[in-house]
Design an enzyme around this catalytic site. Structure first.
Site, PDB file in Angstrom:
ATOM      1  N   TYR A  42       0.779  -1.241   0.000  1.00  0.00           N
ATOM      2  CA  TYR A  42       0.000   0.000   0.000  1.00  0.00           C
ATOM      3  C   TYR A  42       0.807   1.286   0.000  1.00  0.00           C
ATOM      4  O   TYR A  42       0.254   2.344  -0.308  1.00  0.00           O
ATOM      5  CB  TYR A  42      -0.985   0.010   1.182  1.00  0.00           C
ATOM      6  CG  TYR A  42      -2.154  -0.889   0.910  1.00  0.00           C
ATOM      7  CD1 TYR A  42      -3.252  -0.439   0.199  1.00  0.00           C
ATOM      8  CD2 TYR A  42      -2.139  -2.221   1.316  1.00  0.00           C
ATOM      9  CE1 TYR A  42      -4.310  -1.275  -0.094  1.00  0.00           C
ATOM     10  CE2 TYR A  42      -3.193  -3.067   1.036  1.00  0.00           C
ATOM     11  CZ  TYR A  42      -4.276  -2.587   0.329  1.00  0.00           C
ATOM     12  OH  TYR A  42      -5.322  -3.419   0.027  1.00  0.00           O
ATOM     13  N   GLY A  44       2.913   3.855  -1.614  1.00  0.00           N
ATOM     14  CA  GLY A  44       3.256   4.217  -2.986  1.00  0.00           C
ATOM     15  C   GLY A  44       1.996   4.307  -3.825  1.00  0.00           C
ATOM     16  O   GLY A  44       0.889   4.400  -3.309  1.00  0.00           O
ATOM     17  N   GLY A  46      -1.146   3.413  -5.854  1.00  0.00           N
ATOM     18  CA  GLY A  46      -2.102   2.310  -5.848  1.00  0.00           C
ATOM     19  C   GLY A  46      -2.051   1.549  -4.543  1.00  0.00           C
ATOM     20  O   GLY A  46      -1.581   2.033  -3.529  1.00  0.00           O
ATOM     21  N   HIS A  62      -4.066   5.286   5.346  1.00  0.00           N
ATOM     22  CA  HIS A  62      -3.888   6.573   4.661  1.00  0.00           C
ATOM     23  C   HIS A  62      -4.667   6.584   3.349  1.00  0.00           C
ATOM     24  O   HIS A  62      -5.362   7.561   3.042  1.00  0.00           O
ATOM     25  CB  HIS A  62      -2.390   6.808   4.426  1.00  0.00           C
ATOM     26  CG  HIS A  62      -2.063   8.136   3.841  1.00  0.00           C
ATOM     27  ND1 HIS A  62      -1.612   8.277   2.549  1.00  0.00           N
ATOM     28  CD2 HIS A  62      -2.109   9.390   4.374  1.00  0.00           C
ATOM     29  CE1 HIS A  62      -1.384   9.554   2.312  1.00  0.00           C
ATOM     30  NE2 HIS A  62      -1.681  10.253   3.400  1.00  0.00           N
ATOM     31  N   ASP A  63      -4.569   5.499   2.584  1.00  0.00           N
ATOM     32  CA  ASP A  63      -5.334   5.402   1.331  1.00  0.00           C
ATOM     33  C   ASP A  63      -6.831   5.490   1.617  1.00  0.00           C
ATOM     34  O   ASP A  63      -7.569   6.170   0.898  1.00  0.00           O
ATOM     35  CB  ASP A  63      -5.030   4.092   0.601  1.00  0.00           C
ATOM     36  CG  ASP A  63      -3.648   4.050  -0.023  1.00  0.00           C
ATOM     37  OD1 ASP A  63      -2.923   5.062   0.034  1.00  0.00           O
ATOM     38  OD2 ASP A  63      -3.289   2.991  -0.575  1.00  0.00           O
ATOM     39  N   ASP A 104      -2.613  12.916   6.283  1.00  0.00           N
ATOM     40  CA  ASP A 104      -1.152  12.849   6.251  1.00  0.00           C
ATOM     41  C   ASP A 104      -0.574  12.851   7.664  1.00  0.00           C
ATOM     42  O   ASP A 104       0.371  12.112   7.962  1.00  0.00           O
ATOM     43  CB  ASP A 104      -0.586  14.014   5.441  1.00  0.00           C
ATOM     44  CG  ASP A 104      -0.854  13.890   3.950  1.00  0.00           C
ATOM     45  OD1 ASP A 104      -1.383  12.845   3.503  1.00  0.00           O
ATOM     46  OD2 ASP A 104      -0.529  14.848   3.217  1.00  0.00           O
TER      47      ASP A 104
END
Length: 137
Positions: A42, A44, A46, A62-63, A104
């Protein structure tokens, strides 16, 4: 040094808050954000499959957090924040930019709290190793 500055400027143009997020990561871990740019399933571009460890789970969360942001593009947004007494403090009046900053901030803190799980075997991790069914946010 000049090449690093050029790369940083180019990256900021590609992803508005990448530089800001990188500063948060460094503040909380004393590691370069590049250490997390292609890590696990996860961290980076995509993401799919099962997070490989607690560090990779920080990226998964985070995604998911970015997926909840409405009204601006998290990857292109520049927000206000500061460091106060060792903490990251998000500022500004725009609720969307503040939400991106919070995503973030939480991830940077998560990286700091899980540094003991960081394993170099997950650096440059192939997405072919991330074929398990993805978890839901």
């Amino acid at each position: 040094m000049r090449i690093l500055w050029i790369v940083a400027v180019c990256l900021i143009g590609v992803e508005g808050n990448l530089y800001q997020f990188g500063k948060m990561i460094f503040k909380m871990t004393r590691k370069s954000a590049l250490s997390y740019s292609d890590y696990g399933c996860y961290c980076g571009w995509g993401g799919k499959g099962k997070p490989q460890d607690a560090t990779d789970r920080c990226c998964f969360v985070h995604d998911c957090c970015y997926g909840t942001v409405n009204g601006c593009d998290p990857k292109l947004s520049t927000y206000s924040y500061s460091f106060q007494n060792g903490d990251i403090v998000c500022g500004g009046d725009d609720p969307c930019l503040r939400a991106v900053c919070e995503c973030d901030r939480v991830a940077a803190i998560c990286f700091g709290e899980n540094m003991n799980t960081y394993d170099t075997k997950y650096m440059l991790h192939s997405l072919f190793d991330c074929m398990e069914e993805s978890e839901k946010c």
